[in-house]
Design an enzyme around this catalytic site. Structure first.
Site, PDB file in Angstrom:
ATOM      1  N   CYS A 102       0.853  -1.194   0.000  1.00 53.95           N
ATOM      2  CA  CYS A 102       0.000   0.000   0.000  1.00 53.95           C
ATOM      3  C   CYS A 102       0.883   1.237   0.000  1.00 53.95           C
ATOM      4  CB  CYS A 102      -0.877  -0.025   1.264  1.00 53.95           C
ATOM      5  SG  CYS A 102      -1.985   1.378   1.379  1.00 53.95           S
ATOM      6  N   HIS A 144      -9.231  -3.917  -1.230  1.00 56.48           N
ATOM      7  CA  HIS A 144      -8.183  -3.113  -0.581  1.00 56.48           C
ATOM      8  C   HIS A 144      -8.497  -1.623  -0.731  1.00 56.48           C
ATOM      9  CE1 HIS A 144      -3.754  -2.150   0.234  1.00 56.48           C
ATOM     10  NE2 HIS A 144      -4.254  -1.007  -0.211  1.00 56.48           N
ATOM     11  N   GLU A 145      -8.803  -1.203  -1.958  1.00 54.46           N
ATOM     12  CA  GLU A 145      -9.036   0.229  -2.197  1.00 54.46           C
ATOM     13  C   GLU A 145     -10.288   0.719  -1.483  1.00 54.46           C
ATOM     14  OE1 GLU A 145      -6.713   1.973  -3.217  1.00 54.46           O
ATOM     15  OE2 GLU A 145      -5.513   0.294  -3.931  1.00 54.46           O
TER      16      GLU A 145
HETATM   17 NI    NI Z   1      -3.675   1.013  -0.079  1.00 58.24          NI
END
Ligand code: NI
Length: 187
Positions: A102, A144-145
């Site tokens: 990330c 995730h986003e």
């Molecule tokens: Ni991320």
């Protein structure tokens, strides 16, 4: 065009739920998205959510490279996509472990469980509806986003923090996912 400053883990904005965008076609949204894409590409990311650049809105940009697909049917490559106000529907109970990194947790990689199979819906920059059903890596990127929009980073989804690594150490001591998942968890 501008590169935006990235917020890192510990920045309070990354723990806050982001706000819905009233008009996805508004000029400010287009400008922000343009800068988010430039920032993501400059940092070699595969996705970026607006809170990561200090903008508390439900906007995500991402792409899915064919090189990273799982090989499962439904895990499909995706050109650069903008999702405004995305929503995820989890399909089935199956979860799979995979590597994540990330831009808000620089220099690290972790093994994270995610739902295998999801449907996501959002609005695009022209106001058009987007709806896709995907699995595998594509589903992982979107989960995730979208977590960023709810104030969550991937380490907070991990079930075994021994599997959070500095990338530098991982490159020095490569290990595959299957080996890690066989490790017995200490009590
Ligand atoms: Ni991320």
């Amino acid at each position: 065009m501008a590169l935006l400053k990235l917020a890192h883990m510990g920045n309070p904005l990354l723990r806050e739920p982001a706000a819905a965008v009233d008009d996805p076609t508004a000029p400010w949204v287009r400008r922000l998205v343009r800068d988010m894409i430039e920032t993501m590409q400059d940092a070699n990311g595969t996705g970026l959510a607006a809170p990561q650049v200090h903008q508390p809105w439900r906007i995500v940009v991402f792409f899915v490279s064919s090189e990273r697909l799982s090989g499962l049917t439904g895990d499909v490559a995706q050109d650069l996509t903008v999702l405004v106000n995305p929503r995820i529907e989890l399909l089935g109970d199956e979860r799979v472990f995979g590597w994540e990194g990330c831009l808000s947790v620089p220099g690290m990689r972790g093994v994270v469980p995610r739902h295998l199979h999801i449907r996501y819906r959002a609005t695009g920059l022209e106001g058009e509806p987007i709806e896709r059903e995907v699995v595998g890596f594509h589903a992982r990127v979107v989960q995730h986003e979208c977590d960023h929009l709810d104030g969550l980073l991937y380490p907070q989804r991990m079930v075994d923090l021994r599997h959070l690594f500095f990338l530098e150490e991982l490159e020095r001591h490569p290990v595959d996912l299957a080996t890690l998942l066989k490790e017995t968890r200490p009590r």
